[in-house]
Design a protein around this motif. Structure first.
Motif, mmCIF file in Angstrom:
data_model
loop_
_atom_site.group_PDB
_atom_site.id
_atom_site.type_symbol
_atom_site.label_atom_id
_atom_site.label_comp_id
_atom_site.label_asym_id
_atom_site.label_seq_id
_atom_site.Cartn_x
_atom_site.Cartn_y
_atom_site.Cartn_z
ATOM 1 N N MET A 39 49.885 51.300 50.559
ATOM 2 C CA MET A 39 49.502 51.294 49.145
ATOM 3 C C MET A 39 48.516 50.165 48.896
ATOM 4 O O MET A 39 48.636 49.089 49.475
ATOM 5 C CB MET A 39 50.748 51.078 48.280
ATOM 6 C CG MET A 39 50.494 51.198 46.796
ATOM 7 S SD MET A 39 51.798 50.378 45.828
ATOM 8 C CE MET A 39 51.100 48.750 45.613
ATOM 9 N N LEU A 40 47.543 50.459 48.046
ATOM 10 C CA LEU A 40 46.610 49.413 47.626
ATOM 11 C C LEU A 40 46.733 49.260 46.115
ATOM 12 O O LEU A 40 46.520 50.217 45.368
ATOM 13 C CB LEU A 40 45.176 49.793 48.027
ATOM 14 C CG LEU A 40 44.036 48.927 47.486
ATOM 15 C CD1 LEU A 40 44.200 47.459 47.876
ATOM 16 C CD2 LEU A 40 42.683 49.440 47.989
ATOM 17 N N GLY A 41 47.103 48.065 45.680
ATOM 18 C CA GLY A 41 47.200 47.778 44.254
ATOM 19 C C GLY A 41 46.002 46.957 43.812
ATOM 20 O O GLY A 41 45.739 45.898 44.369
ATOM 21 N N LEU A 42 45.263 47.470 42.842
ATOM 22 C CA LEU A 42 44.091 46.753 42.355
ATOM 23 C C LEU A 42 44.403 46.157 40.991
ATOM 24 O O LEU A 42 44.993 46.816 40.129
ATOM 25 C CB LEU A 42 42.891 47.693 42.245
ATOM 26 C CG LEU A 42 42.400 48.327 43.544
ATOM 27 C CD1 LEU A 42 41.271 49.317 43.257
ATOM 28 C CD2 LEU A 42 41.931 47.248 44.510
ATOM 29 N N MET A 66 48.807 46.205 49.926
ATOM 30 C CA MET A 66 47.799 45.175 49.709
ATOM 31 C C MET A 66 47.595 44.993 48.210
ATOM 32 O O MET A 66 47.617 45.962 47.454
ATOM 33 C CB MET A 66 46.477 45.564 50.369
ATOM 34 C CG MET A 66 45.372 44.535 50.137
ATOM 35 S SD MET A 66 43.839 44.943 50.992
ATOM 36 C CE MET A 66 44.341 44.766 52.665
ATOM 37 N N VAL A 67 47.451 43.744 47.807
ATOM 38 C CA VAL A 67 47.129 43.441 46.414
ATOM 39 C C VAL A 67 45.734 42.830 46.410
ATOM 40 O O VAL A 67 45.483 41.842 47.110
ATOM 41 C CB VAL A 67 48.149 42.448 45.808
ATOM 42 C CG1 VAL A 67 47.755 42.100 44.385
ATOM 43 C CG2 VAL A 67 49.553 43.029 45.845
ATOM 44 N N ALA A 68 44.822 43.448 45.661
ATOM 45 C CA ALA A 68 43.433 42.976 45.697
ATOM 46 C C ALA A 68 42.867 42.871 44.285
ATOM 47 O O ALA A 68 43.272 43.613 43.387
ATOM 48 C CB ALA A 68 42.586 43.927 46.541
ATOM 49 N N LYS A 69 41.938 41.971 44.129
ATOM 50 C CA LYS A 69 41.281 41.806 42.837
ATOM 51 C C LYS A 69 39.783 42.038 42.985
ATOM 52 O O LYS A 69 39.052 41.149 43.406
ATOM 53 C CB LYS A 69 41.534 40.398 42.289
ATOM 54 C CG LYS A 69 42.938 40.233 41.734
ATOM 55 C CD LYS A 69 43.087 38.971 40.911
ATOM 56 C CE LYS A 69 42.233 38.961 39.674
ATOM 57 N NZ LYS A 69 42.615 39.947 38.656
ATOM 58 N N PRO A 70 39.330 43.249 42.662
ATOM 59 C CA PRO A 70 37.904 43.507 42.749
ATOM 60 C C PRO A 70 37.165 42.932 41.531
ATOM 61 O O PRO A 70 37.739 42.795 40.452
ATOM 62 C CB PRO A 70 37.827 45.033 42.755
ATOM 63 C CG PRO A 70 39.046 45.479 42.008
ATOM 64 C CD PRO A 70 40.088 44.405 42.193
ATOM 65 N N GLY A 71 35.910 42.578 41.744
ATOM 66 C CA GLY A 71 35.083 42.157 40.620
ATOM 67 C C GLY A 71 35.116 40.668 40.357
ATOM 68 O O GLY A 71 35.640 39.884 41.142
ATOM 69 N N LEU A 72 34.565 40.294 39.219
ATOM 70 C CA LEU A 72 34.339 38.878 38.930
ATOM 71 C C LEU A 72 35.501 38.217 38.202
ATOM 72 O O LEU A 72 35.452 37.042 37.884
ATOM 73 C CB LEU A 72 33.061 38.739 38.090
ATOM 74 C CG LEU A 72 31.815 39.241 38.814
ATOM 75 C CD1 LEU A 72 30.609 39.191 37.890
ATOM 76 C CD2 LEU A 72 31.563 38.419 40.067
ATOM 77 N N ASP A 73 36.547 38.981 37.948
ATOM 78 C CA ASP A 73 37.682 38.460 37.205
ATOM 79 C C ASP A 73 38.486 37.488 38.065
ATOM 80 O O ASP A 73 38.873 37.806 39.182
ATOM 81 C CB ASP A 73 38.519 39.668 36.760
ATOM 82 C CG ASP A 73 39.922 39.294 36.370
ATOM 83 O OD1 ASP A 73 40.100 38.193 35.835
ATOM 84 O OD2 ASP A 73 40.826 40.112 36.599
ATOM 85 N N GLY A 74 38.721 36.289 37.556
ATOM 86 C CA GLY A 74 39.437 35.281 38.349
ATOM 87 C C GLY A 74 40.870 35.070 37.902
ATOM 88 O O GLY A 74 41.532 34.124 38.337
ATOM 89 N N HIS A 75 41.381 35.944 37.053
ATOM 90 C CA HIS A 75 42.751 35.759 36.557
ATOM 91 C C HIS A 75 43.734 36.393 37.546
ATOM 92 O O HIS A 75 44.003 37.575 37.478
ATOM 93 C CB HIS A 75 42.913 36.415 35.179
ATOM 94 C CG HIS A 75 41.958 35.863 34.172
ATOM 95 N ND1 HIS A 75 40.676 36.335 34.041
ATOM 96 C CD2 HIS A 75 42.097 34.875 33.259
ATOM 97 C CE1 HIS A 75 40.060 35.656 33.085
ATOM 98 N NE2 HIS A 75 40.905 34.761 32.598
#
Lengths: 329, 134
Positions: B59-62, B9-18
């Protein structure tokens, strides 16, 4: 692995997801676990959503989750996306639209890759529905891969099929063609603010009017769903849609047709399982003893042909006369 | 005929929008034959952890480019551990200063990839270090 079935029955998400994966990967032992949970399945209302890519199936699913949760129902979602025919890899992106429910313990979303299966679902989808059913989910929504005109596999698994369309995809002849347009229990015209929505509504209406229909039989409703850019309108439309979904289930129950749908599903499952059990066993042996390669050579050299070769295989492995060999049909 | 596929899984935590980097990686993992779940931007650590469990990933990629990795990444690790899912391999990526590597390793991250890392390096690392669990 041993206790997966039991944990699934207790509602454990991770075990359920693991069992689904073991089925996807065709792991030995996975079928044994399905055997254990199978007697406890058949309670969930299975709702299929199908339609072309980008029609808005995931966004609708997300909003329907909200509706069903508000009515106190637990929800499982199986979201199918395509696998690469070249690398076998896949990007499973349906749940992007549903992440607002990620922290709700009453919602379980699992993505599936098609892994080369045609028909709009993955091979594991049927068993994955059983897993969510055995977990005790009241509603199991199955979102197919984005489809074309003839991927109708969903009818073998869902009690209620939603065909999700968007305006501007073709003329009135498209609406009367065989295939996908025949399978809707409910038609959804999504993005109904777009030009052509009214025309599409008329075309589907005309198509439904032409069909033979017994008095009192279910007439598939057509639900117009406004753009998500108008949140209140959108919510109102999807509320209406969720009522129609429940009405359809009630109709099936009241008219004793639920059993027919279950029967259709069992038949499809047994068909697939028998084909698997026989074909896989035979193919594995053919590969192992090098017979398959020799058969290919014979066909290439025109010493034989595929039909004769298949008959010889059937005779050797299944025994008996041609009449007793349904697999060779 | 069983075939174990690597699920990530590819995830983007937080307020970052890039999310360009995350999308490039998702595509590159697809081409490496993995099944990739992408959950989009603006996820809470709770959403990341819960989705990883629901999807049974190996695997989790942040990814984080906003500087909040020191809070968000360990938070995801903690939530996974609480739910008995600390066997999911955690990797991080983004704008991460060298001095932050160790605290992230201590939190349970197995690798950190920063801008300029060749895609092949990341794929090879995954193929070597991430085994589908049974």
């Amino acid at each position: 692995m041993v206790e997966l079935g039991k944990k699934v029955m207790a509602g454990d998400v991770r075990s359920a997801s693991r069992l689904i994966r073991n089925i996807e990967d065709n792991l030995p032992g996975a079928k044994q676990e399905i055997r254990k949970i199978f007697p406890y399945t058949g309670k969930a209302h299975v709702v299929g959503l199908t339609g072309p890519p980008g029609a808005g199936k995931s966004t609708l699913t997300d909003e329907l989750i909200r509706c069903f949760r508000r009515k106190g129902k637990t929800v499982g979602v199986l979201a199918v996306d395509p696998s690469s025919p070249f690398t076998g890899g896949a990007i499973l992106g349906d749940r992007i639209r549903m992440q607002r429910h990620a922290e709700d313990p009453g919602v379980f979303v699992r993505s599936l890759a098609t892994r080369g299966t045609m028909g709009g679902l993955s091979k594991a989808a049927g068993d994955a529905i059983h897993v969510m059913d055995a977990m005790g989910k009241d509603i199991v929504m199955v979102e197919t891969v984005g489809i074309g005109q003839q991927e109708v596999e969903i009818i073998h698994h869902a009690h209620t099929v939603l065909v999700v369309l968007v305006p501007g995809m073709g003329d009135e002849i498209q609406a009367i063609k065989a295939g996908v347009m025949e399978i809707g229990d409910i038609f959804v015209i999504n993005k109904a603010h777009r030009e052509g929505a009214g025309k599409l509504f008329k075309e589907i209406t005309a198509m439904l009017d032409m069909g033979p229909r017994e008095p009192g039989a279910w007439r598939p409703p057509i639900v117009m769903v406004e753009s998500v850019a108008e949140p209140h309108e959108f919510e109102r439309c999807v509320d209406e849609l969720s009522d129609k979904i429940e009405a359809h289930y009630q109709y099936l129950v009241n008219t004793n047709q639920l059993g027919d749908r279950q029967r259709r599903r069992s038949l499809a499952e047994i068909n697939a399982a028998v084909r698997d059990a026989i074909l896989e066993t035979v193919l594995r042996r053919l590969v192992a003893d090098g017979e398959l390669d020799r058969m290919v050579e014979k066909a290439l050299n025109k010493e034989s042909d595929p039909y004769t070769l298949a008959e010889q295989v059937a005779e050797r492995y299944l025994g008996g006369s041609k009449a007793s060999m349904p697999v060779a049909e | 005929m069983s075939e174990r596929k690597i699920r990530v899984m590819v995830a983007k935590p937080g307020l970052d929008g890039h999310d360009r980097g995350a999308r490039v990686l998702a595509r590159c993992f697809r081409d490496a034959g993995f099944e990739v779940i992408y959950t989009g931007c603006h996820q809470t650590p709770e959403q990341c952890a819960s989705a990883a469990i629901q999807e049974d990933v190996d695997m989790l990629g942040l990814s984080c480019l906003s500087g909040a990795h020191r809070y968000l990444f360990p938070q995801v690790a903690k939530l996974l551990k609480e739910q008995g899912a600390d066997d999911i391999v955690l990797v991080g990526g983004g704008i991460i200063p060298d001095q932050d590597f160790q605290p992230l390793y201590d939190a349970g991250f197995k690798a950190i990839f920063t801008p300029g890392t060749p895609l092949d390096t990341i794929v090879d690392w995954i193929k070597t270090n991430v085994k589908p669990r049974s």
